[in-house]
Design an enzyme around this catalytic site. Structure first.
Site, mmCIF file in Angstrom:
data_model
loop_
_atom_site.group_PDB
_atom_site.id
_atom_site.type_symbol
_atom_site.label_atom_id
_atom_site.label_comp_id
_atom_site.label_asym_id
_atom_site.label_seq_id
_atom_site.Cartn_x
_atom_site.Cartn_y
_atom_site.Cartn_z
ATOM 1 N N ASN A 62 0.841 -1.186 0.169
ATOM 2 C CA ASN A 62 0.082 0.012 -0.055
ATOM 3 C C ASN A 62 0.890 1.174 0.031
ATOM 4 O OD1 ASN A 62 -1.606 2.159 1.321
ATOM 5 N ND2 ASN A 62 -3.134 0.972 0.965
ATOM 6 N N ILE A 66 -5.240 -0.048 -2.432
ATOM 7 C CA ILE A 66 -5.653 1.547 -2.838
ATOM 8 C C ILE A 66 -6.618 1.736 -1.969
ATOM 9 C CG2 ILE A 66 -6.026 3.388 -4.225
ATOM 10 C CD1 ILE A 66 -4.961 1.385 -6.593
ATOM 11 N N ASP A 67 -6.299 2.799 -0.871
ATOM 12 C CA ASP A 67 -7.178 3.478 -0.104
ATOM 13 C C ASP A 67 -7.871 4.695 -0.603
ATOM 14 O OD1 ASP A 67 -6.827 1.058 1.687
ATOM 15 O OD2 ASP A 67 -5.225 2.059 2.740
ATOM 16 N N ILE A 68 -9.010 4.796 -0.739
ATOM 17 C CA ILE A 68 -9.630 5.922 -1.162
ATOM 18 C C ILE A 68 -10.753 6.827 -0.331
ATOM 19 C CG2 ILE A 68 -9.197 5.109 -3.596
ATOM 20 C CD1 ILE A 68 -12.045 4.563 -3.812
ATOM 21 N N TYR A 110 -5.290 7.594 -0.410
ATOM 22 C CA TYR A 110 -4.722 7.903 0.572
ATOM 23 C C TYR A 110 -3.609 6.799 1.276
ATOM 24 C CZ TYR A 110 -7.438 11.781 1.877
ATOM 25 O OH TYR A 110 -8.138 13.239 2.354
#
Length: 254
Positions: free
Chosen positions: A104, A130-132, A143
């Protein structure tokens, strides 16, 4: 093909126990991680993903001893993310019994690590997570650092770059939907799924079997991941580890 869709419990590791967050905050203790793994064994879950939520923000080393013991208890394909910073970290995880490793924060800051890892272990072993979050005036932002730090980057662009560097799968996790059980963000799932040629795992917001179906049929996801759906029951969110029967999954999702 729909018959190959995977339904993946995603457990958040904090110390030696599993927790569940809402919007990446306010972790609620779920119980001993070994007992939880054994329950998912009994319920014949397709796959299990473990994400250490403190390893990156607190700059902790990977707890390889704990993870090796967990992997020895797990009878299903197993993936891990959290604090993975090098090819050597990944090598230890694969030796410990994990089939896949998720990158990540390091994937965003050092994409060459994706390429090095995919060449060493094969693209099928490397997930880029993928943190969104939705932006106030439209669009989305990626993020990192446990959802604490915005990058200014668009998730479609980040996903395409990850695949170019050798990612074999994309895990797309909505911070806004995390723990809410109100359904996946189908708009961004579809955008990313259409933009990349590798499997997309949708995560964040599942609260029913119909949400899985929506992510697959409307969003175009290849797999669905969830946390709260598998560990909470009732309006008071009592902790109860569960997993749908194959019959119920086929009827509701396929």
């Amino acid at each position: 093909m729909l018959e190959n869709i995977r339904i993946i419990p995603t457990m958040l590791l904090r110390g030696t126990g599993f927790v569940k967050t809402t919007n990446f905050k306010n972790p609620v203790y779920l119980g001993d991680c070994f007992n939880t793994v054994r329950l998912f064994n009994e319920k014949e879950a397709d796959e299990l993903m473990i994400l250490d939520i403190t390893a990156t923000p607190e700059k902790k080393p990977i707890n390889i001893v704990l993870l090796r013991d967990l992997a020895s208890e797990c009878f299903m394909p197993l993936s891990y993310g959290g604090g993975v910073r090098s090819v050597e970290d990944m090598r230890q995880l694969f030796r410990a019994g994990f089939e896949k490793v998720s990158l990540n924060t390091e994937a965003a800051s050092s994409p060459q690590l994706i390429r090095d890892a995919s060449r060493e272990f094969g693209e099928q072993s490397i997930i880029v997570s993928i943190d969104i979050k939705r932006k106030m005036f439209g669009g989305y932002e990626v993020y990192v650092n446990g959802g604490r730090q915005g990058t200014g980057m668009d998730p479609v662009t980040v996903a395409k770059r990850a695949v170019e560097f050798g990612a074999g799968e994309i895990l797309l996790n909505s911070i806004d939907r995390d723990g809410t059980m109100g359904g996946y963000d189908l708009e961004i799932i579809r955008k990313v799924a259409d933009a990349v040629p590798v499997p997309l795992i949708a995560c964040g917001g599942a609260g029913s079997l119909s949400h899985f179906r929506d992510a697959i049929h409307t969003g175009g996801a290849s797999a669905v991941a969830a946390g709260s759906f598998f560990v909470f029951t009732g309006k008071h969110r009592a902790v109860l580890v569960t997993y749908p029967s194959k019959k119920d999954l086929r009827k509701a999702v396929y």
